[in-house]
Each structure stands twice: as structure tokens, then as C-alpha cells.
Scaffold this motif. Structure first.
Motif, PDB file in Angstrom:
ATOM      1  N   GLU A   3       3.300  -2.313  11.914  1.00  0.00           N
ATOM      2  CA  GLU A   3       4.703  -1.774  10.536  1.00  0.00           C
ATOM      3  C   GLU A   3       3.824  -0.353   9.490  1.00  0.00           C
ATOM      4  OE1 GLU A   3       6.429  -4.734   9.268  1.00  0.00           O
ATOM      5  OE2 GLU A   3       7.251  -5.427  10.528  1.00  0.00           O
ATOM      6  N   THR A  16       0.185   0.579   6.255  1.00  0.00           N
ATOM      7  CA  THR A  16       0.061  -0.067   6.880  1.00  0.00           C
ATOM      8  C   THR A  16       0.379  -1.051   5.727  1.00  0.00           C
ATOM      9  OG1 THR A  16      -2.032  -0.782   6.791  1.00  0.00           O
ATOM     10  CG2 THR A  16      -1.718   0.772   8.491  1.00  0.00           C
ATOM     11  N   ASP A  34       4.999   2.083   6.443  1.00  0.00           N
ATOM     12  CA  ASP A  34       5.992   2.356   5.347  1.00  0.00           C
ATOM     13  C   ASP A  34       6.107   3.905   5.422  1.00  0.00           C
ATOM     14  OD1 ASP A  34       3.556   3.777   3.731  1.00  0.00           O
ATOM     15  OD2 ASP A  34       4.610   2.357   2.518  1.00  0.00           O
TER      16      ASP A  34
END
Length: 107
Positions: free
Chosen positions: A62, A69, A64
């Protein structure tokens, strides 16, 4: 990240992939989970397994809005769980991998 067209992966994402490849290649990917398992020979013998390890890492990772990360450790762990299951038929991935985690993208 900005709304502008992104032409390169953010530096943090590139670093996450670099470290994942480094740990995977030198046999130190999640040392606790993969202790005593020589997974490197297995991944190289079956190229599709190496492909899947990277796919799981990329799908779980993931990022942002600033390109940082958020869960590279979790992404590494999920890939390590899959590798362990491929090398150790008695190992059960918990929770089981979801379809989106193992999806292969691209042509």
C-alpha cells in the motif's frame, strides 16, 4: 501523490521493491517464517513461482498519497507465506490468500 501523470514509481516504492528483491535473493526474506527452507532454488527452478512472489508483494503493498509505503513488511510477509506453502506442503497460509493478492496484471 499528485494528480499529475506519474512517470516513475515513487522513491519509497522503488526502495520497497529493492529490499524485497534483496531479501528474497540472499535468503533472508522473513527469516522466522522461512527458517531452514532453501526457497531460492525452488523459485529459480519454477519461474512462475518467482513471478507470483513478486505479484503478491506488489498487490499487497500500500502507498499513501505522498508515495510513501505503508505496509512493506506486511507485503513481504504475505509473499513469504506463499513461498513457505509452495516449499512446505504442510504449511497453511493464515489467513488464506485472497484472489486479489495473487492476481497477475499486465499483458
Amino acid at each position: 501523490m499528485k494528480d499529475d501523470l506519474v512517470t516513475h514509481l515513487p522513491t519509497d516504492v522503488r526502495a520497497a521493491f529493492r529490499f524485497f528483491a534483496f531479501y528474497l535473493g540472499n535468503g533472508t526474506l522473513d527469516v522466522d517464517l522461512l527458517d531452514g527452507i532453501d526457497y531460492r532454488a525452488h523459485l529459480l527452478a519454477f519461474g512462475s513461482d518467482l513471478e507470483m512472489a513478486f505479484a503478491i508483494f506488489a498487490n499487497v503493498l500500500e502507498v499513501d498519497e505522498h508515495g510513501q509505503t505503508l505496509n512493506d513488511g506486511d507485503a513481504q510477509y504475505r509473499a513469504a507465506q506463499w513461498i513457505r506453502a509452495r516449499c512446505d506442503p504442510g504449511y497453511q497460509v493464515e489467513p488464506p490468500l485472497a484472489a486479489w493478492e495473487t492476481e497477475l496484471h499486465g499483458p
